[in-house]
Design a protein around this motif. Structure first.
Motif, PDB file in Angstrom:
ATOM      1  N   PHE A 124      21.194 -18.661 -12.961  1.00  0.00           N
ATOM      2  CA  PHE A 124      21.161 -18.885 -14.396  1.00  0.00           C
ATOM      3  C   PHE A 124      20.369 -17.736 -15.006  1.00  0.00           C
ATOM      4  N   LEU A 125      21.051 -16.928 -15.837  1.00  0.00           N
ATOM      5  CA  LEU A 125      20.445 -15.745 -16.430  1.00  0.00           C
ATOM      6  C   LEU A 125      20.254 -15.938 -17.929  1.00  0.00           C
ATOM      7  N   LEU A 126      19.171 -15.392 -18.430  1.00  0.00           N
ATOM      8  CA  LEU A 126      18.888 -15.384 -19.860  1.00  0.00           C
ATOM      9  C   LEU A 126      18.759 -13.932 -20.293  1.00  0.00           C
ATOM     10  N   GLY A 127      19.627 -13.499 -21.180  1.00  0.00           N
ATOM     11  CA  GLY A 127      19.605 -12.105 -21.608  1.00  0.00           C
ATOM     12  C   GLY A 127      19.826 -11.142 -20.465  1.00  0.00           C
ATOM     13  N   GLY A 128      20.563 -11.582 -19.451  1.00  0.00           N
ATOM     14  CA  GLY A 128      20.839 -10.737 -18.292  1.00  0.00           C
ATOM     15  C   GLY A 128      19.775 -10.774 -17.208  1.00  0.00           C
ATOM     16  N   ASN A 129      18.691 -11.527 -17.425  1.00  0.00           N
ATOM     17  CA  ASN A 129      17.606 -11.640 -16.443  1.00  0.00           C
ATOM     18  C   ASN A 129      17.649 -13.017 -15.787  1.00  0.00           C
ATOM     19  N   MET A 130      17.615 -13.022 -14.458  1.00  0.00           N
ATOM     20  CA  MET A 130      17.667 -14.309 -13.772  1.00  0.00           C
ATOM     21  C   MET A 130      16.396 -15.105 -14.007  1.00  0.00           C
ATOM     22  N   ALA A 131      16.570 -16.360 -14.357  1.00  0.00           N
ATOM     23  CA  ALA A 131      15.453 -17.291 -14.538  1.00  0.00           C
ATOM     24  C   ALA A 131      15.308 -18.155 -13.296  1.00  0.00           C
ATOM     25  N   VAL A 132      16.402 -18.775 -12.879  1.00  0.00           N
ATOM     26  CA  VAL A 132      16.428 -19.638 -11.701  1.00  0.00           C
ATOM     27  C   VAL A 132      17.800 -19.543 -11.062  1.00  0.00           C
ATOM     28  N   ALA A 133      17.884 -20.001  -9.816  1.00  0.00           N
ATOM     29  CA  ALA A 133      19.165 -20.088  -9.129  1.00  0.00           C
ATOM     30  C   ALA A 133      19.115 -21.276  -8.178  1.00  0.00           C
ATOM     31  N   VAL A 134      20.266 -21.847  -7.952  1.00  0.00           N
ATOM     32  CA  VAL A 134      20.404 -22.900  -6.946  1.00  0.00           C
ATOM     33  C   VAL A 134      21.079 -22.249  -5.756  1.00  0.00           C
ATOM     34  N   THR A 135      20.408 -22.294  -4.623  1.00  0.00           N
ATOM     35  CA  THR A 135      20.952 -21.719  -3.404  1.00  0.00           C
ATOM     36  C   THR A 135      20.803 -22.740  -2.292  1.00  0.00           C
ATOM     37  N   GLY A 136      21.911 -23.183  -1.760  1.00  0.00           N
ATOM     38  CA  GLY A 136      21.876 -24.297  -0.820  1.00  0.00           C
ATOM     39  C   GLY A 136      21.351 -25.523  -1.548  1.00  0.00           C
ATOM     40  N   ASP A 137      20.345 -26.154  -0.963  1.00  0.00           N
ATOM     41  CA  ASP A 137      19.699 -27.311  -1.591  1.00  0.00           C
ATOM     42  C   ASP A 137      18.410 -26.925  -2.298  1.00  0.00           C
ATOM     43  N   ASP A 138      18.118 -25.635  -2.355  1.00  0.00           N
ATOM     44  CA  ASP A 138      16.840 -25.153  -2.885  1.00  0.00           C
ATOM     45  C   ASP A 138      16.991 -24.518  -4.259  1.00  0.00           C
ATOM     46  N   LEU A 139      15.843 -24.328  -4.900  1.00  0.00           N
ATOM     47  CA  LEU A 139      15.778 -23.681  -6.199  1.00  0.00           C
ATOM     48  C   LEU A 139      15.030 -22.361  -6.041  1.00  0.00           C
ATOM     49  N   LEU A 140      15.626 -21.281  -6.494  1.00  0.00           N
ATOM     50  CA  LEU A 140      14.981 -19.972  -6.518  1.00  0.00           C
ATOM     51  C   LEU A 140      14.467 -19.776  -7.938  1.00  0.00           C
ATOM     52  N   VAL A 141      13.188 -19.445  -8.077  1.00  0.00           N
ATOM     53  CA  VAL A 141      12.558 -19.364  -9.389  1.00  0.00           C
ATOM     54  C   VAL A 141      11.919 -18.002  -9.589  1.00  0.00           C
ATOM     55  N   ARG A 142      12.138 -17.436 -10.749  1.00  0.00           N
ATOM     56  CA  ARG A 142      11.496 -16.179 -11.136  1.00  0.00           C
ATOM     57  C   ARG A 142      10.166 -16.511 -11.794  1.00  0.00           C
ATOM     58  N   VAL A 143       9.092 -15.966 -11.276  1.00  0.00           N
ATOM     59  CA  VAL A 143       7.752 -16.203 -11.820  1.00  0.00           C
ATOM     60  C   VAL A 143       7.086 -14.856 -12.089  1.00  0.00           C
ATOM     61  N   ALA A 144       6.020 -14.874 -12.852  1.00  0.00           N
ATOM     62  CA  ALA A 144       5.279 -13.637 -13.093  1.00  0.00           C
ATOM     63  C   ALA A 144       4.766 -13.103 -11.761  1.00  0.00           C
ATOM     64  N   PRO A 145       4.920 -11.806 -11.492  1.00  0.00           N
ATOM     65  CA  PRO A 145       4.446 -11.266 -10.218  1.00  0.00           C
ATOM     66  C   PRO A 145       2.980 -11.598  -9.935  1.00  0.00           C
TER      67      PRO A 145
END
Length: 109
Positions: free
Chosen positions: A32-53
């Motif tokens: 799921f991208l906002l303005g072309g930047n990924m925010a989160v993704a569902v991969t398998g049964d897990d959630l991939l989350v973009r956080v501040a480095p």
């Protein structure tokens, strides 16, 4: 690898109406991208989350979170949250909101 359609629908509901929202298949799942930047993704049964480095360590201290590791290279600013840790709506909403806020703060691509 297939992704959890139910989890994807729950994420979709949380992001519905977000400006610039686009869904894209990536990482063997659905991003799921906002303005072309990924925010989160569902991969398998897990959630991939973009956080501040600089918030990666704090995010990794939360239940179910682990390092996002592509090809043996851990990536700062990304965490994987185990599916059972986002089974409750409040927990999922917290993670999705974190990814949404971070992605929305980046310049559009």
């Amino acid at each position: 690898m297939a992704y959890d359609e139910g989890l994807a629908e729950r994420v979709r509901a949380l992001l519905r109406g977000a400006p610039g929202l686009v869904e894209k298949r990536m990482f063997g799942g659905l991003a799921f991208l906002l303005g072309g930047n990924m925010a989160v993704a569902v991969t398998g049964d897990d959630l991939l989350v973009r956080v501040a480095p600089d918030g990666t360590e704090a995010a990794l201290a939360r239940p179910g979170a682990r390092v996002f590791d592509m090809s043996g290279r851990p990536m700062r600013g990304w965490v994987v949250v185990a599916g059972p840790s986002v089974a409750e709506d409040d927990a999922l909403a917290m993670w999705v909101t974190e990814g949404r806020i971070f992605a929305a703060g980046l310049p559009p691509k």
